[in-house]
Write a protein that holds these residues in place. Sequence first.
Motif, PDB file in Angstrom:
ATOM      1  N   UNK A 117       0.839  -1.207   0.000  1.00 10.72           N
ATOM      2  CA  UNK A 117       0.000   0.000   0.000  1.00 10.72           C
ATOM      3  C   UNK A 117       0.869   1.251   0.000  1.00 10.72           C
ATOM      4  N   UNK A 118       1.872   1.269   0.870  1.00 10.63           N
ATOM      5  CA  UNK A 118       2.770   2.429   0.935  1.00 10.63           C
ATOM      6  C   UNK A 118       3.504   2.630  -0.385  1.00 10.63           C
ATOM      7  N   UNK A 119       3.986   1.530  -0.970  1.00  4.17           N
ATOM      8  CA  UNK A 119       4.682   1.632  -2.252  1.00  4.17           C
ATOM      9  C   UNK A 119       3.764   2.190  -3.336  1.00  4.17           C
ATOM     10  N   UNK A 120       2.558   1.669  -3.420  1.00  3.79           N
ATOM     11  CA  UNK A 120       1.624   2.129  -4.455  1.00  3.79           C
ATOM     12  C   UNK A 120       1.253   3.599  -4.259  1.00  3.79           C
ATOM     13  N   UNK A 121       1.150   4.050  -2.997  1.00  2.35           N
ATOM     14  CA  UNK A 121       0.857   5.457  -2.736  1.00  2.35           C
ATOM     15  C   UNK A 121       2.008   6.343  -3.218  1.00  2.35           C
ATOM     16  N   UNK A 122       3.224   5.924  -2.921  1.00  3.02           N
ATOM     17  CA  UNK A 122       4.400   6.705  -3.342  1.00  3.02           C
ATOM     18  C   UNK A 122       4.569   6.667  -4.855  1.00  3.02           C
ATOM     19  N   UNK A 123       4.232   5.543  -5.462  1.00  2.00           N
ATOM     20  CA  UNK A 123       4.284   5.424  -6.907  1.00  2.00           C
ATOM     21  C   UNK A 123       3.272   6.382  -7.554  1.00  2.00           C
ATOM     22  N   UNK A 124       2.087   6.467  -6.975  1.00  5.31           N
ATOM     23  CA  UNK A 124       1.057   7.375  -7.470  1.00  5.31           C
ATOM     24  C   UNK A 124       1.485   8.828  -7.293  1.00  5.31           C
ATOM     25  N   UNK A 125       2.120   9.138  -6.172  1.00  4.04           N
ATOM     26  CA  UNK A 125       2.621  10.498  -5.943  1.00  4.04           C
ATOM     27  C   UNK A 125       3.672  10.878  -6.982  1.00  4.04           C
ATOM     28  N   UNK A 126       4.580   9.951  -7.276  1.00  2.00           N
ATOM     29  CA  UNK A 126       5.611  10.211  -8.283  1.00  2.00           C
ATOM     30  C   UNK A 126       4.980  10.392  -9.659  1.00  2.00           C
ATOM     31  N   UNK A 127       4.000   9.548  -9.987  1.00  2.00           N
ATOM     32  CA  UNK A 127       3.315   9.682 -11.269  1.00  2.00           C
ATOM     33  C   UNK A 127       2.613  11.033 -11.369  1.00  2.00           C
ATOM     34  N   UNK A 128       2.017  11.493 -10.273  1.00  2.00           N
ATOM     35  CA  UNK A 128       1.340  12.793 -10.271  1.00  2.00           C
ATOM     36  C   UNK A 128       2.344  13.922 -10.519  1.00  2.00           C
ATOM     37  N   UNK A 129       3.526  13.816  -9.924  1.00  2.00           N
ATOM     38  CA  UNK A 129       4.565  14.825 -10.152  1.00  2.00           C
ATOM     39  C   UNK A 129       4.975  14.841 -11.617  1.00  2.00           C
ATOM     40  N   UNK A 130       5.201  13.669 -12.184  1.00  2.00           N
ATOM     41  CA  UNK A 130       5.605  13.591 -13.591  1.00  2.00           C
ATOM     42  C   UNK A 130       4.494  14.111 -14.499  1.00  2.00           C
ATOM     43  N   UNK A 131       3.239  13.762 -14.193  1.00  2.00           N
ATOM     44  CA  UNK A 131       2.106  14.263 -14.979  1.00  2.00           C
ATOM     45  C   UNK A 131       2.038  15.781 -14.922  1.00  2.00           C
ATOM     46  N   UNK A 132       2.270  16.337 -13.738  1.00  2.00           N
ATOM     47  CA  UNK A 132       2.231  17.785 -13.579  1.00  2.00           C
ATOM     48  C   UNK A 132       3.328  18.460 -14.400  1.00  2.00           C
ATOM     49  N   UNK A 133       4.513  17.873 -14.398  1.00  2.00           N
ATOM     50  CA  UNK A 133       5.619  18.421 -15.186  1.00  2.00           C
ATOM     51  C   UNK A 133       5.280  18.367 -16.674  1.00  2.00           C
ATOM     52  N   UNK A 134       4.758  17.232 -17.121  1.00  2.00           N
ATOM     53  CA  UNK A 134       4.408  17.076 -18.539  1.00  2.00           C
ATOM     54  C   UNK A 134       3.337  18.096 -18.937  1.00  2.00           C
ATOM     55  N   UNK A 135       2.317  18.236 -18.104  1.00  2.00           N
ATOM     56  CA  UNK A 135       1.248  19.190 -18.425  1.00  2.00           C
ATOM     57  C   UNK A 135       1.759  20.626 -18.442  1.00  2.00           C
ATOM     58  N   UNK A 136       2.679  20.939 -17.554  1.00  2.00           N
ATOM     59  CA  UNK A 136       3.259  22.285 -17.536  1.00  2.00           C
ATOM     60  C   UNK A 136       4.034  22.554 -18.821  1.00  2.00           C
TER      61      UNK A 136
END
Length: 147
Positions: free
Chosen positions: A90-109
């Motif tokens: 669960x902790x790993x998947x949460x951190x993986x989702x957080x990292x994906x959100x950061x990358x998505x935000x960078x791409x969208x920017x």
Amino acid sequence: MFDEEVIAILDETDQLADMIQASETYEQYATAKAKLENDATAQRLYQDFLKSKMKFDEVQRFGRYHPDYQEIMLKTRRQKRAYEMHHTVIQYKQKETDLQALIDEVVLTIVSSVSEHIKVDVGVPFFKSDAGCGCNSGHECGCNINK
């Protein structure tokens, strides 16, 4: 054909990747991944799930007509759930989702700074911007991102 501009952009992309890897979000992801890899219980649960999934894949060829279909299907689901509900996973998947959100935000920017009409699939169907519009279609859907 690569010219100097493309090479410069690729160099800056490498710098951006280095910045992401130096971020706290990435560090938390890497720590969670290492914990998962070193968690014997989680690894056992995962191996149990994989074995059950292999059996399910064999039974799946015959579908519901296989005499063990229901039993193996339920066992596979239970083992998958046991693995996914383990605290380290669960902790790993949460951190993986957080990292994906950061990358998505960078791409969208990056994309929005190039053109507001470029559509980007950020991989999460419920992605929403801070303004409450998640369509990312450059307002072609009639939404108002400045609400």
